[in-house]
Design an enzyme around this catalytic site. Structure first.
Site, mmCIF file in Angstrom:
data_model
loop_
_atom_site.group_PDB
_atom_site.id
_atom_site.type_symbol
_atom_site.label_atom_id
_atom_site.label_comp_id
_atom_site.label_asym_id
_atom_site.label_seq_id
_atom_site.Cartn_x
_atom_site.Cartn_y
_atom_site.Cartn_z
ATOM 1 N N ASP A 15 0.986 -1.290 -0.090
ATOM 2 C CA ASP A 15 0.092 0.038 -0.079
ATOM 3 C C ASP A 15 0.757 1.416 0.184
ATOM 4 O OD1 ASP A 15 -2.283 1.687 0.681
ATOM 5 O OD2 ASP A 15 -1.345 1.837 2.566
ATOM 6 N N ALA A 16 0.279 2.146 -0.390
ATOM 7 C CA ALA A 16 1.192 3.524 -0.502
ATOM 8 C C ALA A 16 1.107 4.468 0.655
ATOM 9 C CB ALA A 16 1.014 4.412 -1.757
ATOM 10 N N TYR A 17 -0.109 4.876 0.848
ATOM 11 C CA TYR A 17 -0.557 6.098 2.011
ATOM 12 C C TYR A 17 -0.494 5.548 3.268
ATOM 13 C CZ TYR A 17 -1.213 8.570 -2.527
ATOM 14 O OH TYR A 17 -1.087 8.920 -3.618
ATOM 15 N N ARG A 46 -7.476 12.610 6.679
ATOM 16 C CA ARG A 46 -7.339 11.347 6.120
ATOM 17 C C ARG A 46 -8.516 10.731 6.540
ATOM 18 N NH1 ARG A 46 -5.216 7.549 3.112
ATOM 19 N NH2 ARG A 46 -4.439 5.695 4.376
ATOM 20 N N SER A 123 -2.804 0.902 -4.743
ATOM 21 C CA SER A 123 -2.959 1.966 -3.903
ATOM 22 C C SER A 123 -4.296 2.667 -4.512
ATOM 23 C CB SER A 123 -2.177 2.953 -4.085
ATOM 24 O OG SER A 123 -2.608 4.290 -3.394
ATOM 25 N N ASN A 124 -5.079 3.216 -3.575
ATOM 26 C CA ASN A 124 -6.406 3.885 -3.904
ATOM 27 C C ASN A 124 -6.017 5.315 -4.896
ATOM 28 O OD1 ASN A 124 -8.351 2.545 -2.787
ATOM 29 N ND2 ASN A 124 -8.303 3.742 -1.066
#
Length: 228
Positions: A15-17, A46, A123-124
């Site tokens: 995942d990224a964030y 967030r 990722s989203n």
């Protein structure tokens, strides 16, 4: 949870964030304007970013994550009486493309790349967002693929998102190690069939959700030992 090695992992998908990149670094870079309100703005931004993505997914009203991120920021700024602060919105959105990686990330990725480990991001984030943050962090050469939910026009935790990793890497879910700091994301990937390592950066209590998380670490520096 067990600290023994995962079984026959052929690729690591991140995942990224919140996992690779610190989304709090955007507000932190605006401390001159936000002062002590930075952490509260980060938390509300967030929370709304995730809520809006989930609600859009349930309603079938997809919009790119860049738009969702901006709408979430608009809400947060308004709620904190910061909406009229000159230049703040544009500054924060620009900084979201330059989020700092967590301290251990560059060395970890270098180690895994040196071992010949296949790696990807799932990722989203919108493709342009992900391309920018990875490039600005100097990490573009580390990944075999950077995968966005934009390809299926819905958001995590829809199973179609996790299937993107299978299809792009040509591997069954069981041969993929998935890394996320978001417990809801970790559980969803586990329910899909991936070997999931929850990067529990905040020391959170376990969630009660479908999908059995295989391993838990406090930061990503613990990953190489789990790969054997």
């Amino acid at each position: 949870m067990s600290t023994t090695a995962l079984e026959d992992v052929r690729a690591c998908v991140f995942d990224a964030y919140g996992t690779l990149f610190d989304f709090a670094s955007a507000a932190a870079a605006c401390a001159d304007t936000l002062g002590p309100r930075g952490p509260a703005l980060t938390a509300l931004w967030r929370d709304k970013q995730l809520q809006y993505s989930w609600l859009r997914g349930m309603q079938g009203l997809y919009a790119p994550f860049w738009q969702v991120t901006g709408e979430a920021l608009d809400h947060a700024l308004d709620a904190m009486d910061l909406a009229e602060t000159p230049g703040l919105r544009d500054r924060l959105m620009g900084l979201y493309l330059k989020l700092a990686p967590f301290p251990e990330v560059p060395a970890l990725l270098t180690t895994l790349r040196g071992r010949g480990q296949r790696m990807a991001i799932l990722s989203n984030g919108s493709p342009d967002m992900l391309g920018a943050v990875v490039e600005n962090a100097g990490l573009a050469a580390m990944f075999d693929a950077v995968l966005s939910v934009d390809a299926v026009r819905t958001y995590k935790t829809d199973p179609r998102v996790y299937r993107l990793a299978e299809e792009r890497l040509g591997l069954p879910a069981a041969r993929i190690a998935f890394l996320s700091s978001n417990a809801w994301d970790a559980h969803a990937a586990a329910a899909f069939g991936m070997q999931v390592v929850w990067c529990n950066r905040q020391g959170q209590r376990p969630e009660r959700l479908p999908g059995v998380i295989a391993r838990e670490i406090r930061d990503l520096s613990g990953l190489p030992a789990l790969l054997g």
